[in-house]
Design a protein around this motif. Structure first.
Motif, short mmCIF file in Angstrom:
data_model
loop_
_atom_site.label_atom_id
_atom_site.label_comp_id
_atom_site.label_asym_id
_atom_site.label_seq_id
_atom_site.Cartn_x
_atom_site.Cartn_y
_atom_site.Cartn_z
N VAL A 75 0.85 -1.19 0.00
CA VAL A 75 0.00 0.00 0.00
C VAL A 75 0.89 1.24 0.00
O VAL A 75 1.68 1.45 0.92
CB VAL A 75 -0.93 0.03 1.22
N LEU A 76 0.76 2.05 -1.06
CA LEU A 76 1.53 3.28 -1.20
C LEU A 76 0.62 4.48 -0.91
O LEU A 76 -0.60 4.38 -0.97
CB LEU A 76 2.11 3.39 -2.61
N GLY A 77 1.25 5.62 -0.64
CA GLY A 77 0.48 6.82 -0.37
C GLY A 77 1.26 8.08 -0.66
O GLY A 77 1.10 8.71 -1.69
N ALA A 78 2.16 8.46 0.26
CA ALA A 78 2.89 9.72 0.16
C ALA A 78 3.79 9.79 -1.06
O ALA A 78 4.10 10.89 -1.54
CB ALA A 78 3.71 9.96 1.42
N THR A 79 4.21 8.66 -1.57
CA THR A 79 5.08 8.65 -2.75
C THR A 79 4.31 8.87 -4.04
O THR A 79 4.92 9.02 -5.10
CB THR A 79 5.85 7.32 -2.84
N GLY A 80 2.99 8.90 -3.97
CA GLY A 80 2.18 9.13 -5.16
C GLY A 80 1.59 7.84 -5.71
O GLY A 80 1.95 6.74 -5.30
N PRO A 81 0.66 7.97 -6.66
CA PRO A 81 -0.04 6.80 -7.19
C PRO A 81 0.81 5.91 -8.09
O PRO A 81 0.46 4.75 -8.29
CB PRO A 81 -1.20 7.41 -7.98
N SER A 82 1.89 6.43 -8.64
CA SER A 82 2.74 5.63 -9.52
C SER A 82 3.77 4.87 -8.70
O SER A 82 4.39 5.44 -7.80
CB SER A 82 3.45 6.52 -10.55
N PRO A 83 4.01 3.60 -9.00
CA PRO A 83 5.03 2.84 -8.28
C PRO A 83 6.44 3.09 -8.80
O PRO A 83 7.40 2.51 -8.27
CB PRO A 83 4.61 1.39 -8.54
N ASP A 84 6.59 3.96 -9.80
CA ASP A 84 7.89 4.11 -10.44
C ASP A 84 8.97 4.59 -9.49
O ASP A 84 10.15 4.25 -9.64
CB ASP A 84 7.79 5.08 -11.62
N ILE A 85 8.60 5.40 -8.48
CA ILE A 85 9.59 5.93 -7.55
C ILE A 85 10.00 4.90 -6.50
O ILE A 85 11.00 5.04 -5.82
CB ILE A 85 9.06 7.20 -6.86
N VAL A 86 9.20 3.84 -6.39
CA VAL A 86 9.44 2.80 -5.39
C VAL A 86 9.96 1.54 -6.09
O VAL A 86 9.43 1.14 -7.12
CB VAL A 86 8.14 2.47 -4.63
N ASP A 87 10.97 0.93 -5.53
CA ASP A 87 11.56 -0.26 -6.12
C ASP A 87 10.80 -1.49 -5.63
O ASP A 87 11.23 -2.19 -4.71
CB ASP A 87 13.04 -0.35 -5.73
N LEU A 88 9.66 -1.75 -6.26
CA LEU A 88 8.86 -2.91 -5.87
C LEU A 88 9.48 -4.19 -6.40
O LEU A 88 9.84 -4.27 -7.56
CB LEU A 88 7.44 -2.79 -6.41
N PRO A 89 9.58 -5.21 -5.57
CA PRO A 89 10.08 -6.50 -6.05
C PRO A 89 9.16 -7.07 -7.13
O PRO A 89 7.96 -6.76 -7.17
CB PRO A 89 10.07 -7.38 -4.79
#
Length: 217
Positions: A75-89
Motif C-alpha cells: 500500500v503506497l500513499g505519500a510517494t504518489g499513485p505511480s510505483p515508479d519511484i518505489v523499487d517494488l520486487p
C-alpha cells in the motif's frame, strides 16, 4: 468476498493467479501479505517506503513471501499513485491509498479492500518499518491464526503487541469500518478476547524504526 470501499485508492500491478495454494502446502489456507507503506515518514525524514534505498520495503515483502504469503500487496500513499519511484520486487501488487494523509487507517483499509479481490482467506499485515521481522515470525503467527477458532493472531515482543497481525476474512469488513484516523487494526482487535498473542521475542525485536540511525533525539 466483499469488503466495502471506505476510501481506498486504485489498484495496479501484476495479477496474481487466484486459487493457487501456497507452494508445497496445498492444504494450508491461503494468506495474502499486505505491507503498509503509505506514510510520509515525517520523523524519519522521508517516506519509509524509500528508506535505505528501499531495503525496508524489500525486507517486509521478503518476510511475508518467505513466510508463506501469496500474493503480496504493498500500500503506497505519500510517494504518489505511480510505483515508479518505489523499487517494488517483481510480482508484487500495489495499491494507492488516495486518502493516506488521514492516517494509518486509510492504508489499512486500502490493503484489505485490495485483498478482497484475491482468493485468500487470511491477511497478514506488516508495516514497512519493522525491518528485523523476518519470515520465521510471519510463519509462526500465520500458523497460530490458521489454528485458532477466531482466525486472529498477532506477534508480541517482550509483552508489547507488534506485527504481523493476521486476520481471517470474516473479520475484514468490520475491521475496515473501525479503522479510522491513525488506528489500523488496533481498535477492532482491542475488543477481541479470542485473539492469539504469539510470543516472538526469540526471533526479532519487532521494533518500529521512526528515526534515521544517525538522528539525535
Amino acid at each position: 468476498m466483499g469488503v466495502p470501499n471506505h476510501g481506498a485508492g486504485t489498484e495496479h500491478g501484476a495479477e496474481a493467479a487466484r486459487g493457487a495454494g501456497r507452494a508445497g502446502a496445498a492444504d494450508t489456507p491461503e494468506c495474502v501479505g499486505i505491507v503498509l507503506a503509505a506514510g510520509a515518514g515525517t520523523r524519519y525524514g522521508m517516506p519509509k517506503a524509500l528508506a535505505e534505498d528501499g531495503a525496508w520495503l524489500r525486507a517486509a515483502v521478503t518476510a511475508l513471501r518467505d513466510g508463506g504469503c501469496d500474493p503480496i500487496i504493498v500500500v503506497l500513499g505519500a510517494t504518489g499513485p505511480s510505483p515508479d519511484i518505489v523499487d517494488l520486487p517483481p510480482g508484487v501488487r500495489h495499491v494507492w491509498a488516495a486518502d493516506w494523509a488521514t492516517g494509518l487507517g486509510a492504508s489499512f483499509r486500502a490493503g484489505l479492500i485490495a485483498a478482497a479481490d484475491t482468493a485468500a482467506g487470511y491477511a497478514a499485515i506488516m508495516p514497512v518499518d519493522t525491518p528485523d521481522v523476518g519470515a520465521d515470525v510471519v510463519a509462526r503467527v500465520t500458523a497460530a491464526a490458521f489454528a485458532a477458532p477466531s482466525g486472529l493472531a498477532r506477534a508480541v515482543f517482550h509483552s508489547t503487541p507488534g506485527h504481523p497481525v493476521v486476520l481471517a476474512h470474516k473479520h475484514w469488513t468490520t475491521a475496515c469500518k473501525q479503522a479510522v484516523g491513525d488506528s489500523g487494526a488496533r481498535t477492532y482487535l482491542s475488543g477481541k478476547n479470542d485473539m492469539v498473542c504469539v510470543t516472538c521475542d526469540d526471533l526479532a525485536t519487532g521494533n518500529d524504526r521512526d528515526y534515521p540511525a544517525s538522528a539525535a533525539r
